[in-house]
Write an enzyme that holds these catalytic residues in place. Structure first.
Site: not given
Ligand code: PSU
Ligand code: MN
Length: 308
Positions: A26, A158
């Site tokens: 990604e 996370k």
């Molecule tokens: N993994 C990481 N750092 C990130 C992400 C994933 O180590 O920044 C990103 C991914 O692209 C994931 C996003 O889809 O954070 C989640 O964002 P949100 O909570 O706004 O959906």
């Protein structure tokens, strides 16, 4: 694959034609997840990790409104330096295309694009999930996992998220959560969460077999593989919890929400841990790239019996 909004790199086209193992990567982690210059170093190191383990990396991003599968080094540099890139999930693809914009693809966005191109394995850091700050902030990563048949290697969700609620939603959506060599769902920076996975598997070959069985049964969604951060770089849950609570309170106080919330929390926690969480984030990303490459190779070996 021919589609006017997609552009595959020559290397990825070749790998797809040969049926060689490919790992999608990604790019929101490059554009919004990590600070400069670590974001570019990480993007390069992820690709190298995939190559060193026998697969072809396909970093997925938007450049000038094109959905790009596989980037050159100059393009990685451009993405890592751009100040105005979009964070692209499902609803944002058309925005990026009509505005001819650059963008980092989220987990959900990368699953969509990888699947369109015929790539089955994808490595990220941590998936999005249910936020603590707002009852309706549920990452579209979860919905994508329920609808798109891609195997996603992560280090759990996370730690800034409501992990019990995130696992409940994954269960509701019918997404298998496979623990790699663990019974416990890892919590991104920490190896422990006190929560269970739905299945424990101990080798890349077993994981490939699991995905084959899941999809041969006609299941439509993804498989989530949770790979705990290496012990050495991990941060204990008890050390992190007060810092997460502080960052979360600040986000509420400052009215930060929507797409800005995750990047805010990650960078605040990096400040509060004096850079330790950034080191952990990079270590877990590389660890996931390695496992994803191993799984992609095993899945390739089984390809002949795949229904899809
Ligand atoms: N993994 C990481 N750092 C990130 C992400 C994933 O180590 O920044 C990103 C991914 O692209 C994931 C996003 O889809 O954070 C989640 O964002 P949100 O909570 O706004 O959906
Ligand atoms: Mn969100």
């Amino acid at each position: 694959m021919k589609h006017p909004n997609f552009q595959l790199s020559p290397e990825i086209t070749r790998a797809l034609n040969l049926g060689a193992p490919i790992v999608a990567l990604e790019s929101t982690v490059i554009t919004h997840g990590l600070p400069r210059p670590q974001n570019l170093e990480l993007a390069r190191a992820m690709e190298k990790q995939v190559r060193d383990n026998g697969a072809t990396p396909a970093t997925i991003a938007l450049l000038d409104g094109k959905i790009r599968i596989g980037l050159s080094d100059e393009e990685l540099v451009r993405l890592s330096e751009s100040k105005s890139t979009l964070k692209v999930s499902h609803r944002d693809f058309a925005t990026a295309i009509v505005k001819k914009a650059d963008g980092g693809a989220t987990v959900a966005g990368t699953m969509y694009a990888a699947n369109m191109a015929g790539i089955k394995v994808f490595a990220t850091g941590g998936i999005g999930g249910v936020h603590k700050e707002s009852a309706f902030d549920i990452s579209t990563d979860l919905r994508s996992l329920s609808e798109i048949p891609t195997l996603v290697v992560c280090a759990g969700a996370k730690a800034i998220l409501d992990l019990p609620a995130t696992l409940e939603v994954l269960e509701t959506l019918g997404v298998p959560v496979v623990g790699y060599q663990t019974d416990e769902f890892p919590a991104f920076y920490s190896r422990e969460s006190g929560l269970n996975v739905s299945a424990r598997l101990d080798s890349p070959a077993e994981i490939a077999e699991f995905a084959k069985v899941h999809w041969n049964l006609g299941m439509k969604g993804g498989v989530l593989v949770a790979n705990p951060i290496p012990e050495k770089e991990s941060i204990s849950k008890s050390r992190l919890e007060p810092m997460i609570a502080k960052a979360s309170a600040e986000a509420i106080e400052q009215g930060i929400h929507g797409q800005a919330l995750t990047p805010f929390l990650l960078s605040r926690i990096n400040e509060l841990t004096k850079g330790k969480s950034l080191k952990a984030n990079i270590a877990l990303l590389l660890n996931n790239a390695r496992l994803a490459a191993e799984i992609a190779k095993e899945m390739n070996a089984k390809k002949k019996v795949w229904a899809i």
